[in-house]
Structure formats: C-alpha cells, structure tokens
Write a protein that holds these residues in place. Structure first.
Motif, mmCIF file in Angstrom:
data_model
loop_
_atom_site.group_PDB
_atom_site.id
_atom_site.type_symbol
_atom_site.label_atom_id
_atom_site.label_comp_id
_atom_site.label_asym_id
_atom_site.label_seq_id
_atom_site.Cartn_x
_atom_site.Cartn_y
_atom_site.Cartn_z
ATOM 1 N N ASP A 1 109.925 -4.888 -5.041
ATOM 2 C CA ASP A 1 111.237 -4.992 -5.691
ATOM 3 C C ASP A 1 111.409 -6.333 -6.399
ATOM 4 O O ASP A 1 112.484 -6.903 -6.427
ATOM 5 C CB ASP A 1 112.358 -4.790 -4.681
ATOM 6 N N GLY A 2 110.304 -6.860 -6.918
ATOM 7 C CA GLY A 2 110.401 -8.091 -7.688
ATOM 8 C C GLY A 2 110.576 -9.334 -6.866
ATOM 9 O O GLY A 2 110.767 -10.416 -7.409
ATOM 10 N N LYS A 3 110.494 -9.235 -5.534
ATOM 11 C CA LYS A 3 110.685 -10.422 -4.690
ATOM 12 C C LYS A 3 109.501 -10.582 -3.752
ATOM 13 O O LYS A 3 108.959 -9.617 -3.243
ATOM 14 C CB LYS A 3 111.975 -10.294 -3.872
ATOM 15 N N LYS A 4 109.097 -11.837 -3.541
ATOM 16 C CA LYS A 4 107.982 -12.105 -2.650
ATOM 17 C C LYS A 4 108.444 -12.174 -1.204
ATOM 18 O O LYS A 4 109.542 -12.599 -0.925
ATOM 19 C CB LYS A 4 107.322 -13.443 -3.010
ATOM 20 N N PRO A 5 107.568 -11.755 -0.324
ATOM 21 C CA PRO A 5 107.871 -11.968 1.090
ATOM 22 C C PRO A 5 107.788 -13.458 1.405
ATOM 23 O O PRO A 5 107.357 -14.235 0.570
ATOM 24 C CB PRO A 5 106.774 -11.179 1.813
ATOM 25 N N GLU B 1 116.608 -7.159 10.224
ATOM 26 C CA GLU B 1 117.336 -8.428 10.297
ATOM 27 C C GLU B 1 116.580 -9.524 9.553
ATOM 28 O O GLU B 1 117.177 -10.349 8.850
ATOM 29 C CB GLU B 1 117.524 -8.834 11.764
ATOM 30 N N PHE B 2 115.265 -9.528 9.685
ATOM 31 C CA PHE B 2 114.425 -10.540 9.046
ATOM 32 C C PHE B 2 114.552 -10.471 7.523
ATOM 33 O O PHE B 2 114.788 -11.478 6.854
ATOM 34 C CB PHE B 2 112.971 -10.329 9.479
ATOM 35 N N TYR B 3 114.413 -9.277 6.976
ATOM 36 C CA TYR B 3 114.455 -9.135 5.517
ATOM 37 C C TYR B 3 115.848 -9.358 4.946
ATOM 38 O O TYR B 3 116.022 -9.969 3.893
ATOM 39 C CB TYR B 3 113.919 -7.751 5.111
ATOM 40 N N LYS B 4 116.857 -8.869 5.658
ATOM 41 C CA LYS B 4 118.228 -9.058 5.174
ATOM 42 C C LYS B 4 118.607 -10.538 5.126
ATOM 43 O O LYS B 4 119.281 -10.984 4.195
ATOM 44 C CB LYS B 4 119.213 -8.298 6.060
ATOM 45 N N SER B 5 118.169 -11.306 6.121
ATOM 46 C CA SER B 5 118.499 -12.735 6.148
ATOM 47 C C SER B 5 117.857 -13.480 4.994
ATOM 48 O O SER B 5 118.317 -14.557 4.613
ATOM 49 C CB SER B 5 118.053 -13.350 7.481
ATOM 50 N N ARG B 6 116.780 -12.902 4.422
ATOM 51 C CA ARG B 6 116.080 -13.541 3.302
ATOM 52 C C ARG B 6 116.306 -12.811 1.981
ATOM 53 O O ARG B 6 115.692 -13.103 0.979
ATOM 54 C CB ARG B 6 114.582 -13.623 3.612
#
Length: 527
Positions: free
Chosen positions: A311-315, A258-263
C-alpha cells in the motif's frame, strides 16, 4: 534473583500497588490522577447532583491555573479533602495526598510520599502531610494497613484485579519463617481477603493466582489456617487449557493489528509477514504460546526487509535483532514511563549496579581491572548501608571500593550511611564511593562533615547521576530478573551486555571506577 523480598512482602506489595497507579491510564494521565478526578467529581456531585462531570485533563488544567499561586492550590486541596471526608470518611492524609497528585509542582512528591519514600521536610510542610505515610515505626503492619486503605478507596469507584504470577520459579531464598515463594504469596492473599474492608457500594476485588498444579497440591493446599480457602474460594482451581491453533492465529492477528495501526501501516494480510499454516504447525508440535511468540519475534526481522512494500508504505526499518534486545527495549520503555517510582529507590539501583559490576568481571575500565564483587563485612556494623564492595587491581595495586547508593533525604539516614563509608579499616575498603543525585540538607551538619571528610581527606568519591545514567543498567537488571519469563539464559544476557558495551561504557560504572576528583559534584538536585 528474587523480584521481591520474601521477608518484606508487605512493603513490596505496597510498592507494586503504588507503582501501578503511577502508570498512565486510558485517559492519558496517571491512574493516581484518574482516581483524584473521580474523588473530585464525588465531592461536586454530593453538593450538586446536576453538576457536570469533569474530565481528568480539565481538572489538571484547572489545578494548574491555581498553581500559579501555591497558596491557592493548598487551600483547594484542604477544601476538597474536608468535603470528601464528610461524604466518604477515609484517612484524611491519604485523601489529601491523592488530591496533591494533580499538582504540577508537588504531584511527584505526593506520589513519593504515598509510596512510603522519604521526601524533604520542606515538601511535607507544603503538602501538609506527616513525615511518613507509614507512621513513625514503619512496621509491616502499618505498611499493609495503608495498602488496604488505598485498595478500599479504589474499589469505591472501580473493580480491582490483582494478579500473582511466576510462583513456580525456583527460590533463591526463603522467608524468615522458612516459607517458599508460593507460600509467602498465599499468606499475603489470605491477609488481603481477611483484612480488606469494602463498603456495600464497593465494586469489589478479584485476586487471580496462577501456578502449576504441583505447586498448588504440594505447597499451598496443605497450608494451615484457612490459607487454601482464601487462595481458591471453592478449593477447586480452574485448570488452564493449552492454546489451540485457532486461538494462536487470532492472538497473533490481534498483536499485529495493534502494531501496524500504531505505525499507520496497512499489511497485505492480517498475519503478514507470517504464514498461517506455519503457526498452526508450531502449535501442533506442542510449543507453548510463549515459545510461539518468541519464534515470531525472531523471524520478524528476517522476514520483513526494507524493500518490502505494501500500500505504498514500508514496514518498520528496525526490529529487535535478538530476544535479549527485545526484552531490554521493553524494559527501557517501562522505566521511561515510571522514572519517579524508581529514581529514589536506592535499594533497586544498588542491586542493579551490583549486577552490572558482576557482569563485567575481568574487564579493565578506567585503569581498574574488576576482579570480584563482595559483601561488606562485618554485617552487624554495616547494617546494609554500604551496598557492596568492588575489588580490583589498579596499576598493580589492590583497590576495594565500597559503594553506597543513598537517595534518602533524612539527615539521620544520610549521616548514618556516611559515617560507615568513611571507616575504611572497619569495612576493609581502600576507597568509599557515595552514589547520590541530590544535595545533602544544609541542616544535616554531621552528614555534611562526613561527606567533606570522604571527598576531601580520604580520597573518596561522590558520584552524581541522572535517570538516563541508571536506566540502561536497571533495564538489563530487570531482564535478568525476568529471564525465566523471557526464556533467556545468563550467558545470553551477559553476551548482549558485552557486545553492546552497555555496561563498560556506562557513565555511572565508569565514574565509580575512575580516580576520585576530590570535589563535590556541581550538578546535584536540590532537595
């Protein structure tokens, strides 16, 4: 600190139900508005079974268009209330108020009315509702009866789940009947079960109560009058098993998903940045699920750095730096979504302010060194109107500031409070401070007279405020109330408040301590 009054549990339960319904539901509108939409569709289906089901947002748009002419909205609410009651007879005032929650201009006032709060007479006139939802006497029986009406109505459309938790926390008080927290809640459950009236088409109500085995056997099971039968229908409670390693891993995966999908982030593994074997080891050591999740929160910032990429994106760049900050941010979010349910709750705001002042004892703010927070005596004369007294020193002189948070609209209530706030000798104060965000009704002549005397003649202060001024103090107060659940200590919470300067820099606290301006605030909300 109790999270509810043991001697006024019926009113607290009502407040909880109304606040819950004021939160945004799955359709993106409040649950009051979802209920109003279900009711509206009932009316239309009764007239024409082939009519299309209208969605919440479609109905809100339709009512908004009506609202361009206020009289048309009133006509529509009256019509819908009459038609609804022909098919499903309910309290017409309750039905009317729920339909009013769809109004952009008067919806918030309808919710306040449903909660039992006072609203300006001009608003009740427009809503065509009585002065109070609870009736003239506002007895606990009237309050509880109206709560049951709401639950009964909801159950016509949806199954209801009511949960009671944290019954094992230590009691800082007892009810007037000498009952402890779990016993008060158990009696409330019996009242709900015995008195809630449900139709044959009702979707039903489930009441879940969570407590430790000793609480059940020593405090609840021995209660007379059939209380245990109502709390647990079979008198054989369901034993909860501790979470195992597999379930713990799946739970963390779910929350991280849920955390990653929301971002809109894609992690390299479902458990990133945690190690599955470490999680299993923590569970194997006998730690509770709460302890494990707390460990996850503490390790998240340390494990995930800004340089990590996948995947090219920062946390996310920032995560709560401490357990207190994490809890505080959670409470802030909850408050932001329910402003109208607490902005006029003068008791809650007063309790939060009292907590805030206690936390800054010894600090010097606006030339006042806060020494202590005291109750206002004599209590039989004060009757709770002046909430507390801030005692301190200012330039070597003792100051005693009587603080009165007053959000009620009734001229009588405002007058009664102010008549006490100006009696410095009676209540041993050197300065009265009225905390109020709204105007005093022009028709309340005596209250106006007292307010003028306080500000112009007695060197008192009228401090206005907005939601943003109260929210930080209230969020920290809620963290403190739930410190057992958050597994935090008083010291951790106070240290966080000092390090963040959350209290000492707060506008409301500083204004209460500052030298009076001698003027009525100019930014008051109109009644």
């Amino acid at each position: 600190m109790e999270q509810y009054s043991l001697s006024a549990i019926e009113q607290e339960f009502h407040k909880t139900v109304v606040t819950s319904l004021d939160k945004t539901g799955s359709s993106g509108v409040t649950q009051w508005q979802e209920l109003a939409t279900l009711m509206a569709n009932t009316v239309w289906k009764a007239t024409n079974p082939n009519s299309k089901t209208v969605t919440e947002k479609q109905l809100l748009k339709s009512v908004e268009n009506l609202g361009q002419t206020e009289g048309k909205t009133q006509e529509w609410v009256e019509l819908m209330t009459d038609k609804f009651n022909k098919n499903k007879p309910f309290d017409p005032d309750l039905i009317k108020a729920i339909f009013w929650t769809l109004s952009d201009s008067l919806g918030r006032h309808a919710v306040k009315w449903l909660s039992g709060q006072e609203i300006a007479p001009s608003k009740t006139q427009k809503l065509d509702l009585p002065a109070s939802f609870f009736g003239v006497g506002q007895t606990k029986y009237q309050i509880f009866d109206n709560t049951l009406k709401i639950l009964s109505l909801i159950a016509e459309y949806k199954s209801i789940l009511i949960g009671f938790d944290e019954l094992d926390l230590p009691d800082s008080q007892r009810s007037k009947a000498g009952l402890a927290r779990p016993q008060v809640v158990a009696r409330l459950i019996k009242m709900i079960v015995d008195k809630l009236s449900l139709s044959k088409t009702s979707h039903g109500v489930v009441i879940v109560t969570v407590m430790m085995p000793d609480t059940w056997t020593q405090k609840v099971k021995s209660m007379p009058g059939g209380v245990p039968d109502r709390v647990s229908g079979t008198e054989k409670p369901i034993l909860l098993q501790g979470i195992n390693a597999d379930a713990a891993v799946e739970l963390i995966k779910l929350w991280l998903d849920e955390f990653y999908k929301s971002r809109k982030l894609v992690p390299p593994t479902p458990l990133y940045p945690f190690d599955e074997q470490k999680i299993r080891a923590i569970v194997a050591e006998g730690n509770s699920i709460r302890q494990m999740l707390r460990w996850c929160a503490e390790k998240f910032q340390a494990t995930v750095s800004d340089e990590d990429k996948f995947d090219g994106k920062k946390p996310p760049k920032s995560a709560p730096k401490s357990p207190v900050e994490q809890a505080y941010q959670k409470e802030l979010i909850a408050l932001a979504s329910s402003v109208d349910s607490w902005l006029d709750d003068q008791s809650k705001i007063a309790s939060a302010l009292q907590f805030g002042f206690k936390a800054i004892r010894g600090k010097i703010i606006k030339n006042v060194k806060v020494e202590s927070i005291e109750a206002v005596e004599p209590k039989y004369k004060n009757k709770g109107y002046i909430n507390f007294k801030v005692v301190g020193t200012e330039n070597g002189t003792t100051v005693k500031i009587g603080v009165c948070v007053l959000q009620k609209s009734s001229g009588n209530s405002v007058g009664a409070a102010l008549s006490r706030l100006i009696r410095y000798k009676t209540f041993d104060i050197t300065r009265g401070c009225l905390v109020r965000s709204k105007e005093i009704s022009p028709n309340a002549a005596k209250a106006q007279e007292y307010a003028n005397e306080l500000v112009s003649k007695l060197g008192g202060e009228w401090v206005s405020f907005e939601a943003e001024n109260v929210k930080p103090i209230l969020a920290l107060f809620h963290v403190h109330q739930g410190r057992g659940d958050y597994q935090l200590t008083d010291k951790q919470i106070v240290d966080f408040a000092h390090q963040s300067r959350l209290l000492v820099d707060n506008y409301l606290i500083r204004e209460i301590l500052s030298a009076p301006s001698g003027q009525v605030p100019g930014n008051l909300e109109k009644e």
